[in-house]
Scaffold this motif. Structure first.
Motif, PDB file in Angstrom:
ATOM      1  N   UNK A 242       0.838 -19.941  12.265  1.00 55.93           N
ATOM      2  CA  UNK A 242      -0.397 -19.049  12.042  1.00 55.93           C
ATOM      3  C   UNK A 242      -0.902 -19.396  10.399  1.00 55.93           C
ATOM      4  N   UNK A 243       0.032 -19.580   9.697  1.00 54.33           N
ATOM      5  CA  UNK A 243      -0.230 -19.678   8.177  1.00 54.33           C
ATOM      6  C   UNK A 243      -0.370 -21.183   7.793  1.00 54.33           C
ATOM      7  N   UNK A 244       0.106 -22.007   8.733  1.00 53.98           N
ATOM      8  CA  UNK A 244       0.080 -23.427   8.421  1.00 53.98           C
ATOM      9  C   UNK A 244       1.028 -23.644   7.121  1.00 53.98           C
ATOM     10  N   UNK A 245       2.259 -22.933   7.396  1.00 54.90           N
ATOM     11  CA  UNK A 245       3.474 -23.088   6.340  1.00 54.90           C
ATOM     12  C   UNK A 245       3.935 -24.368   6.474  1.00 54.90           C
ATOM     13  N   UNK A 246       3.960 -25.045   5.526  1.00 54.90           N
ATOM     14  CA  UNK A 246       4.501 -26.564   5.571  1.00 54.90           C
ATOM     15  C   UNK A 246       6.169 -26.469   5.930  1.00 54.90           C
ATOM     16  N   UNK A 247       6.753 -25.536   5.341  1.00 55.22           N
ATOM     17  CA  UNK A 247       8.199 -25.564   5.471  1.00 55.22           C
ATOM     18  C   UNK A 247       8.717 -25.250   6.773  1.00 55.22           C
ATOM     19  N   UNK A 248       7.876 -24.725   7.634  1.00 51.71           N
ATOM     20  CA  UNK A 248       8.304 -24.403   8.948  1.00 51.71           C
ATOM     21  C   UNK A 248       8.160 -25.783   9.616  1.00 51.71           C
ATOM     22  N   UNK A 249       7.628 -26.714   9.452  1.00 46.40           N
ATOM     23  CA  UNK A 249       7.301 -28.067   9.942  1.00 46.40           C
ATOM     24  C   UNK A 249       8.575 -28.973   9.293  1.00 46.40           C
TER      25      UNK A 249
END
Length: 308
Positions: free
Chosen positions: A104-111
């Motif tokens: 939801x927050x476009x958190x880069x580290x999730x990817x």
């Protein structure tokens, strides 16, 4: 008019789907964006009530989700304004809202965290499996193995399984402890299904490593051959840049010769979208087929390698 505004080269031509079919298609990873146009939108806007167009983006590809949503918002808003309020700058008849699914927050580290974990599995398995065969040839210990009552396929599989179990255990431990707990990246799907798919991928990459080792005589030659293969698997797997941004012929080529794109698609579906076995079965079958082909080539060359 809104549909016609979504055009190439920025976007593929839109496909009209029912709400249920669109939700399933995005869950399967077939579409990055789903645009929902509510019934009676034009009537409400002409009546001065305003209207809302909803964009759902698959945020497992962070760059696609961010840039694409921005472009879509501008395109749809501009198309509505040009039709309903031509020549009136700043009109706010239509409100385009987008929501990011799976991140939801476009958190880069999730990817990036999950993709880096996959890259580490690839490079470790490819190098260690090939090195296990090359080192034995260089030190002459392969002859000790040959006098044992074992068959060639048992020797090959033992090298894959011995290295693969260590790499698989370390990758799962890293996923749970580092990625999920320490970094706070949620794992939406089944951990058991991911372990099953990762085990198949480890076998596939180990088979490729042994296949490459069968064409070399020492670690220097193996390194020169393995490094370009690793770079290609990294850059063209869809883990660093979306596979959809590449030429179509290159996408098909990588899906035919490399298990990495299939594992990336599998891992993203399971870990981010919570997909079940039926949704990722195609990628798993492709990984198994590539493993079988690589193992067959290794066994064909095994006697020749030992005799040289």
């Amino acid at each position: 008019r809104l549909i016609d505004a979504i055009r190439e080269p920025l976007f593929e031509p839109p496909v009209l789907l029912s709400p249920a079919a669109a939700a399933k298609a995005q869950l399967d990873g077939k579409y990055v964006f789903v645009v929902t146009i509510p019934p009676g939108l034009e009537h409400d806007m002409r009546a001065g009530q305003g209207g809302t167009v909803l964009i759902l983006s698959d945020a497992t590809a962070v760059a696609f989700a961010g840039n694409g949503a921005t472009y879509l918002t501008q395109v749809l808003a501009q198309a509505a304004e040009n039709y309903l309020a031509p020549g009136e700058p700043g009109s706010d008849r239509v409100d385009v809202v987008f929501r990011n699914r799976f991140n939801p927050n476009l958190t880069a580290r999730w990817f990036s965290s999950v993709m880096q974990l996959m890259n580490n599995v690839t490079v470790l398995m490819l190098i260690l499996s090939g090195a296990s065969l090359i080192r034995e040839r260089e030190r002459g210990t392969i002859e000790h193995v040959l006098v044992m009552p074992v068959r060639p396929h048992e020797i090959v599989l033992s090298k894959i399984f011995a290295t693969g179990m260590v790499v698989l255990f370390a990758s799962v431990l890293s996923l749970v402890v580092v990625v999920e707990w320490a970094m706070g990246v949620p794992v939406a799907g089944s951990l058991a299904l991911y372990i099953f798919g990762a085990a198949l991928y480890v076998i596939a990459v180990g088979s490729i490593g042994l296949m490459l080792a069968s064409f070399t005589r020492n670690m220097g030659q193996y390194g020169l051959l393995a490094i370009p293969v690793i770079i290609i698997m990294f850059l063209l797997s869809g883990g660093m840049t979306p596979l959809e941004s590449m030429p179509e012929w290159l996408q098909w080529t990588m899906r035919l010769i490399s298990p990495a794109p299939h594992f990336v698609a599998f891992a993203q579906s399971v870990l981010y979208r919570g997909s079940g076995l039926t949704l990722v079965a195609g990628d798993l079958v492709a990984i198994v087929v590539m493993s079988a082909v690589a193992l067959t080539l290794v066994l064909i060359r095994f006697r020749k390698v030992l005799g040289s």
